[in-house]
Write a protein that holds these residues in place. Structure first.
Motif, mmCIF file in Angstrom:
data_model
loop_
_atom_site.group_PDB
_atom_site.id
_atom_site.type_symbol
_atom_site.label_atom_id
_atom_site.label_comp_id
_atom_site.label_asym_id
_atom_site.label_seq_id
_atom_site.Cartn_x
_atom_site.Cartn_y
_atom_site.Cartn_z
ATOM 1 N N VAL A 76 -29.817 34.202 -53.992
ATOM 2 C CA VAL A 76 -28.740 33.234 -54.297
ATOM 3 C C VAL A 76 -27.600 33.952 -54.989
ATOM 4 N N SER A 77 -27.948 34.873 -55.917
ATOM 5 C CA SER A 77 -26.910 35.656 -56.600
ATOM 6 C C SER A 77 -26.147 36.522 -55.607
ATOM 7 N N ALA A 78 -26.842 37.129 -54.680
ATOM 8 C CA ALA A 78 -26.177 37.955 -53.662
ATOM 9 C C ALA A 78 -25.256 37.088 -52.804
ATOM 10 N N PHE A 79 -25.715 35.892 -52.481
ATOM 11 C CA PHE A 79 -24.882 34.958 -51.699
ATOM 12 C C PHE A 79 -23.594 34.622 -52.458
ATOM 13 N N MET A 80 -23.710 34.376 -53.766
ATOM 14 C CA MET A 80 -22.520 34.065 -54.573
ATOM 15 C C MET A 80 -21.577 35.259 -54.648
ATOM 16 N N ARG A 81 -22.119 36.478 -54.772
ATOM 17 C CA ARG A 81 -21.255 37.675 -54.793
ATOM 18 C C ARG A 81 -20.522 37.827 -53.465
ATOM 19 N N ASN A 82 -21.204 37.562 -52.369
ATOM 20 C CA ASN A 82 -20.577 37.655 -51.045
ATOM 21 C C ASN A 82 -19.476 36.598 -50.898
ATOM 22 N N ILE A 83 -19.711 35.408 -51.435
ATOM 23 C CA ILE A 83 -18.672 34.363 -51.396
ATOM 24 C C ILE A 83 -17.469 34.803 -52.203
ATOM 25 N N ASP A 84 -17.715 35.398 -53.359
ATOM 26 C CA ASP A 84 -16.610 35.848 -54.215
ATOM 27 C C ASP A 84 -15.802 36.947 -53.538
ATOM 28 N N ALA A 85 -16.450 37.780 -52.716
ATOM 29 C CA ALA A 85 -15.748 38.856 -52.012
ATOM 30 C C ALA A 85 -15.022 38.348 -50.764
ATOM 31 N N SER A 86 -15.271 37.126 -50.371
ATOM 32 C CA SER A 86 -14.683 36.570 -49.150
ATOM 33 C C SER A 86 -13.189 36.296 -49.338
ATOM 34 N N GLU A 87 -12.440 36.407 -48.227
ATOM 35 C CA GLU A 87 -11.000 36.095 -48.266
ATOM 36 C C GLU A 87 -10.745 34.596 -48.232
ATOM 37 N N GLN A 143 -12.095 26.618 -50.999
ATOM 38 C CA GLN A 143 -11.590 27.240 -49.787
ATOM 39 C C GLN A 143 -10.108 27.537 -49.989
ATOM 40 N N THR A 144 -9.712 28.763 -49.688
ATOM 41 C CA THR A 144 -8.306 29.161 -49.805
ATOM 42 C C THR A 144 -7.868 29.813 -48.515
ATOM 43 N N ARG A 145 -6.584 30.041 -48.444
ATOM 44 C CA ARG A 145 -6.035 30.747 -47.286
ATOM 45 C C ARG A 145 -5.583 32.111 -47.766
ATOM 46 N N PRO A 146 -6.034 33.165 -47.129
ATOM 47 C CA PRO A 146 -5.589 34.494 -47.553
ATOM 48 C C PRO A 146 -4.096 34.666 -47.296
ATOM 49 N N LYS A 147 -3.481 35.538 -48.062
ATOM 50 C CA LYS A 147 -2.034 35.732 -47.941
ATOM 51 C C LYS A 147 -1.633 36.204 -46.553
ATOM 52 N N SER A 148 -2.450 36.998 -45.933
ATOM 53 C CA SER A 148 -2.115 37.493 -44.587
ATOM 54 C C SER A 148 -2.071 36.346 -43.584
ATOM 55 N N ALA A 149 -2.927 35.337 -43.730
ATOM 56 C CA ALA A 149 -2.950 34.182 -42.800
ATOM 57 C C ALA A 149 -1.737 33.303 -43.025
ATOM 58 N N THR A 150 -1.348 33.095 -44.283
ATOM 59 C CA THR A 150 -0.169 32.254 -44.531
ATOM 60 C C THR A 150 1.104 32.955 -44.103
ATOM 61 N N ASP A 151 1.153 34.294 -44.231
ATOM 62 C CA ASP A 151 2.326 35.044 -43.780
ATOM 63 C C ASP A 151 2.471 34.968 -42.262
ATOM 64 N N GLU A 152 1.347 35.027 -41.538
ATOM 65 C CA GLU A 152 1.402 34.963 -40.081
ATOM 66 C C GLU A 152 1.885 33.591 -39.609
ATOM 67 N N GLU A 153 1.465 32.529 -40.289
ATOM 68 C CA GLU A 153 1.881 31.170 -39.884
ATOM 69 C C GLU A 153 3.340 30.923 -40.214
#
Length: 189
Positions: A137-148, A177-187
């Motif tokens: 579960v801790s590893a899952f949370m770390r992976n979520i934190d590293a997600s864009e 849930q957020t939008r990474p800066k690269s995705a908002t720049d492309e839109e």
């Protein structure tokens, strides 16, 4: 022979003057009455004309009030349509986000962790599931934190449940849930 007038000429002259005065007085009274009647008729005509103008203005005001009501109704309709368009645009722009959410959850999912449900309310995502251990579960949370696409993971509940010989951890994690800066720049471009 001299002529002598014995008739009362002064008396006749006085009667003639009185008669002329009477005629002049009656004429003056008649002219005065005529002027008063003429002035009254003129004033009544002006009053009637002003009443007609007032009636015309009242009718025009009623028509303008109807038009103002129509314009206000059109403005309300316009605002409702703009609100609908904004919602549609927001839905159109957020349409691919659910796909990204599932992809990111699948990428962040370590081996030995099983998800039973994902719920989203606005940008808040709640993930419930079962893991073989609390370290997974801790590893899952770390992976979520590293997600864009997912940030601020938090652990709501972790319960260790024994089922036969194995011990599993039931968990509830929440993230944003957020939008990474690269995705908002492309839109934007």
């Amino acid at each position: 022979m001299p002529r002598i007038n014995l008739l009362p000429w002064r008396e006749e002259l006085r009667k003639q003057r009185q008669k002329n005065f009477g005629v002049a007085a009656v004429t003056a009274v008649a002219v005065g009455i005529g002027i008063v009647l003429l002035a009254r008729a003129n004033v009544n005509g002006m009053i009637d004309h002003q009443k007609d103008r007032n009636k015309f203005l009242e009718n025009e005001i009623v028509e303008l009030d109807k038009k103002i009501t129509e314009i206000e109704e059109l403005e309300r309709t316009k605002e409702r349509l703009i609100a609908r368009m904004n919602i549609i645009e927001q839905l159109q722009s957020s349409r691919p986000e659910i796909v990204h959410l599932f992809v990111e959850v699948a990428r962040a999912l370590p081996e030995g962790v099983f998800i039973s449900s994902i719920q989203q309310s606005g940008s808040q995502v709640t993930i419930t599931g079962v893991a073989e251990s609390s370290t997974r579960v801790s590893a899952f949370m770390r992976n979520i934190d590293a997600s864009e696409w997912l940030t601020d993971p938090g652990l709501n509940v972790v319960e260790t449940v024994s089922s036969g010989r194995s011990r599993n951890s039931e968990f509830t994690i929440f993230a944003r849930q957020t939008r990474p800066k690269s995705a908002t720049d492309e839109e934007d471009s």
